[in-house]
Design an enzyme around this catalytic site. Sequence first.
Site, PDB file in Angstrom:
ATOM      1  N   GLY A   1       8.934 -15.029  38.321  1.00 53.24           N
ATOM      2  CA  GLY A   1       9.141 -15.866  39.450  1.00 53.24           C
ATOM      3  C   GLY A   1       9.611 -17.314  39.345  1.00 53.24           C
TER       4      GLY A   1
ATOM      5  N   ASP B   1      -1.588 -19.433  43.670  1.00 52.98           N
ATOM      6  CA  ASP B   1      -2.223 -18.805  44.741  1.00 52.98           C
ATOM      7  C   ASP B   1      -3.701 -18.605  44.568  1.00 52.98           C
ATOM      8  OD1 ASP B   1      -2.926 -17.288  47.091  1.00 52.98           O
ATOM      9  OD2 ASP B   1      -1.554 -15.816  46.645  1.00 52.98           O
TER      10      ASP B   1
ATOM     11  N   LYS C   1      -0.842 -22.833  47.205  1.00 44.72           N
ATOM     12  CA  LYS C   1      -1.345 -22.396  48.607  1.00 44.72           C
ATOM     13  C   LYS C   1      -2.939 -22.364  48.225  1.00 44.72           C
ATOM     14  CE  LYS C   1       0.339 -18.044  49.849  1.00 44.72           C
ATOM     15  NZ  LYS C   1       0.232 -16.478  49.530  1.00 44.72           N
TER      16      LYS C   1
ATOM     17  N   PHE D   1       2.080 -14.699  53.347  1.00 50.14           N
ATOM     18  CA  PHE D   1       2.840 -13.897  51.940  1.00 50.14           C
ATOM     19  C   PHE D   1       4.207 -14.231  52.065  1.00 50.14           C
ATOM     20  CE2 PHE D   1       4.932 -10.429  49.758  1.00 50.14           C
ATOM     21  CZ  PHE D   1       4.275 -10.643  48.695  1.00 50.14           C
ATOM     22  N   VAL D   2       4.736 -15.096  51.165  1.00 54.12           N
ATOM     23  CA  VAL D   2       6.172 -15.647  51.040  1.00 54.12           C
ATOM     24  C   VAL D   2       6.854 -15.037  50.008  1.00 54.12           C
ATOM     25  CG1 VAL D   2       5.472 -17.857  52.069  1.00 54.12           C
ATOM     26  CG2 VAL D   2       5.207 -17.777  49.638  1.00 54.12           C
TER      27      VAL D   2
ATOM     28  N   ASP E   1       8.615 -12.539  44.985  1.00 55.15           N
ATOM     29  CA  ASP E   1       9.346 -11.209  45.228  1.00 55.15           C
ATOM     30  C   ASP E   1       8.110 -10.298  46.098  1.00 55.15           C
ATOM     31  OD1 ASP E   1       7.306 -10.681  43.232  1.00 55.15           O
ATOM     32  OD2 ASP E   1       8.095  -8.696  43.065  1.00 55.15           O
TER      33      ASP E   1
ATOM     34  N   ARG F   1      13.860 -12.039  45.466  1.00 49.82           N
ATOM     35  CA  ARG F   1      13.765 -13.161  44.582  1.00 49.82           C
ATOM     36  C   ARG F   1      14.942 -14.075  44.662  1.00 49.82           C
ATOM     37  NH1 ARG F   1       9.531 -12.235  40.818  1.00 49.82           N
ATOM     38  NH2 ARG F   1       9.413 -10.066  40.360  1.00 49.82           N
TER      39      ARG F   1
HETATM   40  C1  PRP Z   1       3.122 -14.351  40.760  1.00 49.71           C
HETATM   41  C2  PRP Z   1       3.725 -15.795  40.588  1.00 49.71           C
HETATM   42  C3  PRP Z   1       2.517 -16.591  39.803  1.00 49.71           C
HETATM   43  C4  PRP Z   1       1.299 -15.626  40.278  1.00 49.71           C
HETATM   44  C5  PRP Z   1       0.580 -16.683  41.105  1.00 49.71           C
HETATM   45  O1  PRP Z   1       3.500 -13.853  39.437  1.00 49.71           O
HETATM   46  O2  PRP Z   1       5.001 -15.889  39.951  1.00 49.71           O
HETATM   47  O3  PRP Z   1       2.780 -16.467  38.308  1.00 49.71           O
HETATM   48  O4  PRP Z   1       1.745 -14.701  40.942  1.00 49.71           O
HETATM   49  O5  PRP Z   1      -0.463 -15.976  41.823  1.00 49.71           O
HETATM   50  P1  PRP Z   1      -1.939 -16.273  41.546  1.00 49.71           P
HETATM   51  O6  PRP Z   1      -2.125 -17.462  41.635  1.00 49.71           O
HETATM   52  O7  PRP Z   1      -2.744 -15.317  42.593  1.00 49.71           O
HETATM   53  O8  PRP Z   1      -2.448 -15.655  40.149  1.00 49.71           O
HETATM   54  P2  PRP Z   1       3.449 -12.190  39.584  1.00 49.71           P
HETATM   55  O9  PRP Z   1       2.082 -11.465  38.895  1.00 49.71           O
HETATM   56  O10 PRP Z   1       3.756 -11.662  41.286  1.00 49.71           O
HETATM   57  O11 PRP Z   1       4.827 -11.829  38.655  1.00 49.71           O
HETATM   58  P3  PRP Z   1       6.357 -12.216  38.905  1.00 49.71           P
HETATM   59  O12 PRP Z   1       6.211 -13.524  38.523  1.00 49.71           O
HETATM   60  O13 PRP Z   1       7.087 -11.508  37.741  1.00 49.71           O
HETATM   61  O14 PRP Z   1       6.663 -11.961  40.136  1.00 49.71           O
END
Ligand code: PRP
Length: 179
Positions: free
Chosen positions: A43, A102, A130, A151-152, A158, A164
């Site tokens: 991300g 989040d 968030k 949900f963004v 993604d 992305r």
């Molecule tokens: C997403 C984002 C953060 C995390 C935040 O990663 O990039 O790392 O979730 O969420 P949280 O505060 O609830 O833990 P994801 O696990 O979707 O992996 P990605 O970055 O590969 O999309």
Amino acid sequence: MNNDISKVLVTEQEIVQICKTLGGKITKDYQDKQPILIGLLKGCMPFMSDLSRQIDLKFDMAYMSVSSYHGGIASSGDVKIKMDLDISIKGRDVLIVEDIVDTANTIVTIVELFKHRGANSVKIVTLLDKPEGRLRPFEPEYVGRVIPKEFVVGYGLDYNEYYRNLPYVGVLKPEIYNH
Ligand code: PRP
């Protein structure tokens, strides 16, 4: 792809401004240090790229691949390291670059890990925060934009690995993930 978005939350122009503002603050705060920027893949990618070019300091960058969502729209709470750092962070001033905080499951786990590995300091810069989503208390030091509990996707974020590459952050239409 744009048809799947119900509302734009952070525009491309706003993101440019956020990177300039945060980059300026980080440059000032780390004036006497040589930080290491650590991006949490996947991300972080667009944000790390744009933000890093607004930081006027000598610093190195590293990446770690971490995942807790495993597809879908809710955190599993189970934070997996898919690819670890290739350098030691012992004694380093670490600035973690995130796209969103989040539930804070991911970031709390990683901050604890980095402290355990002997980092001198660990701070967080996140494009989006968030706070209503928190399952654990956590406040990032640098925040681009506080967003409501929706949900963004876009600009690194993604849904099932798509969106992305949107140049802005938007709310995904619920019918996309409800069917
Ligand atoms: C997403 C984002 C953060 C995390 C935040 O990663 O990039 O790392 O979730 O969420 P949280 O505060 O609830 O833990 P994801 O696990 O979707 O992996 P990605 O970055 O590969 O999309």
